[in-house]
Design a protein around this motif. Structure first.
Motif, PDB file in Angstrom:
ATOM      1  N   PRO A  81       0.832  -1.203   0.000  1.00  0.00           N
ATOM      2  CA  PRO A  81       0.000   0.000   0.000  1.00  0.00           C
ATOM      3  C   PRO A  81       0.869   1.256   0.000  1.00  0.00           C
ATOM      4  O   PRO A  81       1.914   1.312   0.665  1.00  0.00           O
ATOM      5  N   LEU A  82       0.447   2.259  -0.749  1.00  0.00           N
ATOM      6  CA  LEU A  82       1.187   3.513  -0.824  1.00  0.00           C
ATOM      7  C   LEU A  82       1.388   4.119   0.560  1.00  0.00           C
ATOM      8  O   LEU A  82       2.452   4.683   0.842  1.00  0.00           O
ATOM      9  N   ILE A  83       0.420   3.988   1.433  1.00  0.00           N
ATOM     10  CA  ILE A  83       0.545   4.571   2.779  1.00  0.00           C
ATOM     11  C   ILE A  83       1.750   3.994   3.513  1.00  0.00           C
ATOM     12  O   ILE A  83       2.442   4.700   4.242  1.00  0.00           O
ATOM     13  N   ASP A  84       2.050   2.706   3.292  1.00  0.00           N
ATOM     14  CA  ASP A  84       3.229   2.097   3.918  1.00  0.00           C
ATOM     15  C   ASP A  84       4.516   2.736   3.415  1.00  0.00           C
ATOM     16  O   ASP A  84       5.460   2.972   4.177  1.00  0.00           O
ATOM     17  N   VAL A  85       4.562   3.030   2.120  1.00  0.00           N
ATOM     18  CA  VAL A  85       5.743   3.669   1.526  1.00  0.00           C
ATOM     19  C   VAL A  85       5.903   5.083   2.096  1.00  0.00           C
ATOM     20  O   VAL A  85       7.002   5.493   2.482  1.00  0.00           O
ATOM     21  N   LEU A  86       4.802   5.810   2.164  1.00  0.00           N
ATOM     22  CA  LEU A  86       4.859   7.182   2.680  1.00  0.00           C
ATOM     23  C   LEU A  86       5.274   7.208   4.153  1.00  0.00           C
ATOM     24  O   LEU A  86       6.034   8.090   4.574  1.00  0.00           O
ATOM     25  N   GLN A  87       4.815   6.242   4.926  1.00  0.00           N
ATOM     26  CA  GLN A  87       5.235   6.169   6.326  1.00  0.00           C
ATOM     27  C   GLN A  87       6.718   5.856   6.433  1.00  0.00           C
ATOM     28  O   GLN A  87       7.414   6.398   7.296  1.00  0.00           O
ATOM     29  N   ALA A  88       7.230   5.007   5.559  1.00  0.00           N
ATOM     30  CA  ALA A  88       8.659   4.691   5.562  1.00  0.00           C
ATOM     31  C   ALA A  88       9.487   5.916   5.184  1.00  0.00           C
ATOM     32  O   ALA A  88      10.537   6.178   5.776  1.00  0.00           O
ATOM     33  N   ILE A  89       9.006   6.683   4.192  1.00  0.00           N
ATOM     34  CA  ILE A  89       9.704   7.914   3.797  1.00  0.00           C
ATOM     35  C   ILE A  89       9.699   8.904   4.948  1.00  0.00           C
ATOM     36  O   ILE A  89      10.713   9.534   5.249  1.00  0.00           O
ATOM     37  N   GLU A  90       8.563   9.021   5.625  1.00  0.00           N
ATOM     38  CA  GLU A  90       8.471   9.946   6.753  1.00  0.00           C
ATOM     39  C   GLU A  90       9.432   9.548   7.868  1.00  0.00           C
ATOM     40  O   GLU A  90      10.158  10.389   8.409  1.00  0.00           O
ATOM     41  N   ALA A  91       9.484   8.267   8.198  1.00  0.00           N
ATOM     42  CA  ALA A  91      10.383   7.802   9.255  1.00  0.00           C
ATOM     43  C   ALA A  91      11.842   8.038   8.878  1.00  0.00           C
ATOM     44  O   ALA A  91      12.644   8.502   9.695  1.00  0.00           O
ATOM     45  N   ALA A  92      12.195   7.747   7.625  1.00  0.00           N
ATOM     46  CA  ALA A  92      13.573   7.941   7.181  1.00  0.00           C
ATOM     47  C   ALA A  92      13.933   9.420   7.155  1.00  0.00           C
ATOM     48  O   ALA A  92      15.037   9.804   7.544  1.00  0.00           O
ATOM     49  N   GLY A  93      12.996  10.242   6.713  1.00  0.00           N
ATOM     50  CA  GLY A  93      13.244  11.681   6.690  1.00  0.00           C
ATOM     51  C   GLY A  93      13.415  12.254   8.078  1.00  0.00           C
ATOM     52  O   GLY A  93      14.297  13.077   8.317  1.00  0.00           O
ATOM     53  N   GLU A  94      12.583  11.818   9.009  1.00  0.00           N
ATOM     54  CA  GLU A  94      12.708  12.260  10.403  1.00  0.00           C
ATOM     55  C   GLU A  94      14.062  11.832  10.980  1.00  0.00           C
ATOM     56  O   GLU A  94      14.740  12.606  11.635  1.00  0.00           O
ATOM     57  N   ALA A  95      14.452  10.589  10.723  1.00  0.00           N
ATOM     58  CA  ALA A  95      15.702  10.064  11.266  1.00  0.00           C
ATOM     59  C   ALA A  95      16.914  10.790  10.702  1.00  0.00           C
ATOM     60  O   ALA A  95      17.910  10.993  11.408  1.00  0.00           O
ATOM     61  N   SER A  96      16.833  11.194   9.437  1.00  0.00           N
ATOM     62  CA  SER A  96      17.986  11.859   8.817  1.00  0.00           C
ATOM     63  C   SER A  96      17.942  13.373   8.996  1.00  0.00           C
ATOM     64  O   SER A  96      18.900  14.066   8.659  1.00  0.00           O
ATOM     65  N   GLY A  97      16.836  13.867   9.524  1.00  0.00           N
ATOM     66  CA  GLY A  97      16.707  15.308   9.716  1.00  0.00           C
ATOM     67  C   GLY A  97      16.340  16.048   8.440  1.00  0.00           C
ATOM     68  O   GLY A  97      16.373  17.267   8.391  1.00  0.00           O
ATOM     69  N   ASP A  98      16.009  15.321   7.389  1.00  0.00           N
ATOM     70  CA  ASP A  98      15.630  15.929   6.110  1.00  0.00           C
ATOM     71  C   ASP A  98      14.117  15.839   5.970  1.00  0.00           C
ATOM     72  O   ASP A  98      13.575  14.781   5.690  1.00  0.00           O
ATOM     73  N   ARG A  99      13.472  16.938   6.144  1.00  0.00           N
ATOM     74  CA  ARG A  99      12.003  16.945   6.080  1.00  0.00           C
ATOM     75  C   ARG A  99      11.480  17.444   4.742  1.00  0.00           C
ATOM     76  O   ARG A  99      10.274  17.569   4.563  1.00  0.00           O
ATOM     77  N   THR A 100      12.377  17.701   3.797  1.00  0.00           N
ATOM     78  CA  THR A 100      11.965  18.233   2.504  1.00  0.00           C
ATOM     79  C   THR A 100      11.048  17.273   1.772  1.00  0.00           C
ATOM     80  O   THR A 100       9.993  17.663   1.280  1.00  0.00           O
ATOM     81  N   LEU A 101      11.440  16.006   1.685  1.00  0.00           N
ATOM     82  CA  LEU A 101      10.604  15.032   0.991  1.00  0.00           C
ATOM     83  C   LEU A 101       9.257  14.851   1.689  1.00  0.00           C
ATOM     84  O   LEU A 101       8.225  14.710   1.031  1.00  0.00           O
ATOM     85  N   ILE A 102       9.285  14.874   3.011  1.00  0.00           N
ATOM     86  CA  ILE A 102       8.034  14.735   3.760  1.00  0.00           C
ATOM     87  C   ILE A 102       7.093  15.877   3.394  1.00  0.00           C
ATOM     88  O   ILE A 102       5.912  15.661   3.115  1.00  0.00           O
ATOM     89  N   ALA A 103       7.630  17.092   3.371  1.00  0.00           N
ATOM     90  CA  ALA A 103       6.813  18.253   3.028  1.00  0.00           C
ATOM     91  C   ALA A 103       6.276  18.150   1.603  1.00  0.00           C
ATOM     92  O   ALA A 103       5.111  18.478   1.344  1.00  0.00           O
ATOM     93  N   ASP A 104       7.109  17.687   0.683  1.00  0.00           N
ATOM     94  CA  ASP A 104       6.665  17.544  -0.706  1.00  0.00           C
ATOM     95  C   ASP A 104       5.544  16.522  -0.831  1.00  0.00           C
ATOM     96  O   ASP A 104       4.565  16.742  -1.559  1.00  0.00           O
ATOM     97  N   TRP A 105       5.675  15.409  -0.122  1.00  0.00           N
ATOM     98  CA  TRP A 105       4.612  14.397  -0.167  1.00  0.00           C
ATOM     99  C   TRP A 105       3.341  14.925   0.480  1.00  0.00           C
ATOM    100  O   TRP A 105       2.243  14.661   0.012  1.00  0.00           O
TER     101      TRP A 105
END
Length: 115
Positions: free
Chosen positions: A76-100
């Motif tokens: 499910p796409l929601i699983d991918v988006l949650q993984a991106i959010e977790a990775a972005g939070e962990a790396s301190g890069d919130r740009t992709l999260i904001a774009d999504w």
């Protein structure tokens, strides 16, 4: 930095072999494999897409739907988006999260993600 000259050398060689040998010559497929093995030993990017039409025609690459790949399973796409959010939070890069999140209203409509 990538070894662009090796990438270009391999691409031009694939194009030359394809243009000079009969379409039914199976040896060309093997020669292409040897060229890509040389490329793999250098700092090169994935360049197969430059000549994908040749690779498909010569049988070096095969086209099939991703769902038919043995390692592919639909998620499910929601699983991918949650993984991106977790990775972005962990790396301190919130740009992709904001774009999504900017796409979120459209995604909700397209994929039924809810509001």
């Amino acid at each position: 930095m990538s070894d662009h000259w090796v990438e270009d050398l391999v691409e031009q060689s694939v194009r030359l072999l394809d243009s000079r040998y009969p379409a039914d010559d199976l040896q060309v497929r093997c020669w292409i494999g040897a060229l890509y093995r040389v490329q793999a030993q250098h700092d090169c990017s994935f360049t197969h897409l430059r000549v994908m039409d040749i690779l498909l025609r010569r049988g070096f690459a095969v086209r099939f739907p991703p769902v038919e790949h043995p390692d592919c399973r639909e998620v499910p796409l929601i699983d991918v988006l949650q993984a991106i959010e977790a990775a972005g939070e962990a790396s301190g890069d919130r740009t992709l999260i904001a774009d999504w999140r900017e796409l979120e209203p459209d995604l909700c409509d397209l994929y039924g993600l809810g509001v």
